[in-house]
Scaffold this active site. Structure first.
Site, PDB file in Angstrom:
ATOM      1  N   LYS A 179      74.315  32.074  10.050  1.00 38.68           N
ATOM      2  CA  LYS A 179      75.349  32.508   9.109  1.00 38.68           C
ATOM      3  C   LYS A 179      75.856  31.372   8.230  1.00 38.68           C
ATOM      4  O   LYS A 179      76.323  31.586   7.124  1.00 38.68           O
ATOM      5  CB  LYS A 179      76.493  33.208   9.836  1.00 38.68           C
ATOM      6  CG  LYS A 179      77.105  32.455  10.980  1.00 38.68           C
ATOM      7  CD  LYS A 179      77.973  33.380  11.849  1.00 38.68           C
ATOM      8  CE  LYS A 179      78.173  32.807  13.235  1.00 38.68           C
ATOM      9  NZ  LYS A 179      78.707  33.747  14.189  1.00 38.68           N
ATOM     10  N   LYS A 221      66.166  28.791  12.219  1.00 38.40           N
ATOM     11  CA  LYS A 221      66.708  30.046  12.737  1.00 38.40           C
ATOM     12  C   LYS A 221      67.571  30.751  11.687  1.00 38.40           C
ATOM     13  O   LYS A 221      68.130  30.099  10.791  1.00 38.40           O
ATOM     14  CB  LYS A 221      67.505  29.797  14.018  1.00 38.40           C
ATOM     15  CG  LYS A 221      68.804  29.066  13.833  1.00 38.40           C
ATOM     16  CD  LYS A 221      69.634  29.057  15.124  1.00 38.40           C
ATOM     17  CE  LYS A 221      70.914  28.271  14.913  1.00 38.40           C
ATOM     18  NZ  LYS A 221      71.830  28.254  16.024  1.00 38.40           N
ATOM     19  N   LYS A 274      73.982  19.284  13.993  1.00 39.76           N
ATOM     20  CA  LYS A 274      75.171  19.434  13.146  1.00 39.76           C
ATOM     21  C   LYS A 274      75.846  18.122  12.793  1.00 39.76           C
ATOM     22  O   LYS A 274      76.643  18.061  11.861  1.00 39.76           O
ATOM     23  CB  LYS A 274      76.177  20.393  13.806  1.00 39.76           C
ATOM     24  CG  LYS A 274      75.637  21.804  13.896  1.00 39.76           C
ATOM     25  CD  LYS A 274      76.733  22.828  14.012  1.00 39.76           C
ATOM     26  CE  LYS A 274      76.114  24.205  13.852  1.00 39.76           C
ATOM     27  NZ  LYS A 274      76.965  25.302  14.162  1.00 39.76           N
TER      28      LYS A 274
HETATM   29  P1  TYM Z   1      76.947  31.972  17.876  1.00 38.96           P
HETATM   30  O1  TYM Z   1      78.264  32.506  17.449  1.00 38.96           O
HETATM   31  O2  TYM Z   1      76.294  30.940  17.019  1.00 38.96           O
HETATM   32  O3  TYM Z   1      75.908  33.141  18.058  1.00 38.96           O
HETATM   33  C1  TYM Z   1      76.222  34.287  18.812  1.00 38.96           C
HETATM   34  C2  TYM Z   1      75.014  34.771  19.576  1.00 38.96           C
HETATM   35  O4  TYM Z   1      73.945  35.089  18.678  1.00 38.96           O
HETATM   36  C3  TYM Z   1      72.766  34.389  19.066  1.00 38.96           C
HETATM   37  N1  TYM Z   1      72.033  34.009  17.863  1.00 38.96           N
HETATM   38  C4  TYM Z   1      70.728  34.237  17.702  1.00 38.96           C
HETATM   39  N2  TYM Z   1      69.808  34.817  18.481  1.00 38.96           N
HETATM   40  C5  TYM Z   1      68.541  34.900  18.004  1.00 38.96           C
HETATM   41  N3  TYM Z   1      68.176  34.448  16.782  1.00 38.96           N
HETATM   42  C6  TYM Z   1      69.079  33.859  15.957  1.00 38.96           C
HETATM   43  N4  TYM Z   1      68.719  33.433  14.758  1.00 38.96           N
HETATM   44  C7  TYM Z   1      70.423  33.735  16.394  1.00 38.96           C
HETATM   45  N5  TYM Z   1      71.554  33.224  15.844  1.00 38.96           N
HETATM   46  C8  TYM Z   1      72.525  33.404  16.755  1.00 38.96           C
HETATM   47  C9  TYM Z   1      73.270  33.158  19.801  1.00 38.96           C
HETATM   48  O5  TYM Z   1      72.287  32.627  20.656  1.00 38.96           O
HETATM   49  C10 TYM Z   1      74.460  33.712  20.551  1.00 38.96           C
HETATM   50  O6  TYM Z   1      74.048  34.341  21.743  1.00 38.96           O
HETATM   51  N6  TYM Z   1      78.307  28.812  21.477  1.00 38.96           N
HETATM   52  C11 TYM Z   1      78.028  30.195  21.177  1.00 38.96           C
HETATM   53  C12 TYM Z   1      79.192  31.123  21.447  1.00 38.96           C
HETATM   54  C13 TYM Z   1      79.777  31.019  22.807  1.00 38.96           C
HETATM   55  C14 TYM Z   1      79.281  31.606  23.984  1.00 38.96           C
HETATM   56  C15 TYM Z   1      80.210  31.261  25.011  1.00 38.96           C
HETATM   57  C16 TYM Z   1      78.155  32.370  24.280  1.00 38.96           C
HETATM   58  C17 TYM Z   1      80.928  30.367  23.134  1.00 38.96           C
HETATM   59  N7  TYM Z   1      81.203  30.515  24.453  1.00 38.96           N
HETATM   60  C18 TYM Z   1      80.006  31.675  26.320  1.00 38.96           C
HETATM   61  C19 TYM Z   1      77.959  32.774  25.595  1.00 38.96           C
HETATM   62  C20 TYM Z   1      78.883  32.430  26.595  1.00 38.96           C
HETATM   63  C21 TYM Z   1      77.656  30.302  19.716  1.00 38.96           C
HETATM   64  O7  TYM Z   1      77.984  29.476  18.935  1.00 38.96           O
HETATM   65  O8  TYM Z   1      77.024  31.445  19.382  1.00 38.96           O
END
Ligand code: TYM
Length: 327
Positions: A196, A193, A111
């Site tokens: 969004k 991947k 990023k």
């Molecule tokens: P975020 O908001 O980008 O995504 C949320 C969850 O969706 C999963 N994910 C995917 N899994 C498979 N294939 C994909 N293309 C894909 N895109 C997204 C992500 O792995 C995630 O599980 N940093 C985290 C949010 C977060 C978090 C936490 C998660 C903040 N604090 C504590 C667990 C525990 C994030 O940006 O996810």
């Protein structure tokens, strides 16, 4: 005692990657563990840009949690910024982390590529806030997609480091990654991947896409050369589409491959689009119902934030006492 914790950033729509990588595991695990906590991690949503309708997005994501099957009898849901302990613990953990280890985080590198000096400190520090989310609640397990594995590993490292100095403070969490899903790829580029924040809406299927749009997006999805419908290393696009098919239908890849022997990509894509529509329709209907009553949703989230307060405060108080903060 098994306690799971996970969250999603309210930066925009939810897509099938979020569902198959994370939410589907949550739904399943909530009935198998002692406690589950799911958070809308809004403070993570402001590291790159400040989404215009952040407040609205937060409610939308919470409504999707419920529409997908988060069961309030089993799980707690709340909004990160409603619990000040996250930011407070993140500050403390900052002082236990190094510039080197944060600089090695893949997501940060991706990023910040080409704009190293102008990205926010928040983007750099983001994994520490995530570690605070997890460690605050003594989560034993963290169900996420593969892209978040490195961040959960940092939370583990920080827990171990802190415990080495102040023994027995944090539970060392394990990432839980569904091996069959791992990483759902973009429909328009199977090397990346599903995301969004991608430039094109042909990257993903959003959970609230209409049947027509789903048909259009799947029909335009990139395919591999050749015509075989198989999941194989040399067929990244078909592997991804078969993974999605399997995820939304609950059928295994081998039986799907068998169904499509001798058939073309066109037939396969038509069947896939209909399967996704069938899968999403009841969730979309439920979502509409839930989001129609925003006051009720706000109350669920406020109650959720209150119900996790004792756990968060206990951890933070212990951490502060061990370090010697306060009098
Ligand atoms: P975020 O908001 O980008 O995504 C949320 C969850 O969706 C999963 N994910 C995917 N899994 C498979 N294939 C994909 N293309 C894909 N895109 C997204 C992500 O792995 C995630 O599980 N940093 C985290 C949010 C977060 C978090 C936490 C998660 C903040 N604090 C504590 C667990 C525990 C994030 O940006 O996810």
């Amino acid at each position: 005692m098994k306690r799971i914790f996970s969250g999603i950033k309210p930066t925009g729509i939810l897509h099938l990657g979020n569902y198959l990588g994370a939410i589907s595991q949550w739904i399943d695990l909530q009935y198998k563990v002692d406690e589950s906590i799911f958070c809308v991690v809004d403070m993570h949503a402001i590291t790159v840009e400040r989404p215009e309708k952040l407040s609205e997005n937060i409610l939308n994501i919470a409504a999707w949690y419920l529409a997908c099957g988060i069961d309030l009898e089993k799980s707690k849901i709340f909004v990160q910024s409603m619990r000040p302990e996250h930011a407070e613990l993140a500050w403390i953990l900052n002082c236990f982390s190094t510039m080197g280890e944060l600089g090695r985080m893949t997501q940060y590198k991706e990023k910040s590529e080409g704009k190293k000096d102008s990205v926010s400190v928040g983007l750099f520090d983001y994994p520490i806030l995530m570690a605070a989310d997890i460690l605050l609640y003594g989560a034993t397990d963290v169900p996420v997609g593969e892209d978040q594995k490195q961040h959960v590993e940092l939370a583990r490292d920080l827990a171990i480091r802190f415990n080495n100095q102040y023994s027995g403070t944090f539970i060392v969490p394990e990432p839980i990654i569904d091996a069959s899903v791992r990483r759902i790829k973009a429909l328009d580029n199977p090397a990346k991947k599903m995301e969004k924040s991608a430039g094109s809406e042909y990257n993903y299927v959003a959970l609230d896409d209409s049947p027509e749009l789903i048909r259009k997006k799947i029909s335009r999805a990139v395919t591999d050369s050749g015509s075989e419908i198989v999941a194989r290393e040399d067929k990244p696009a078909m592997t991804n589409l078969l993974n999605i098919f399997s995820g939304v239908s609950g059928r295994d890849i081998k039986s799907l491959e068998a169904d499509f022997v001798g058939k073309g990509y066109g037939d396969f894509k038509k069947a896939l689009a209909e399967e996704i529509i069938l899968f999403l329709e009841p969730k979309q209907a439920k979502y509409k119902e839930i989001i129609a009553d925003k006051d009720k949703l706000r109350k669920i989230l406020t109650d959720g934030a209150k119900s996790v307060e004792p756990i968060a405060q206990k951890t933070l108080a212990e951490v502060k006492k061990k370090i010697g903060l306060g009098i």
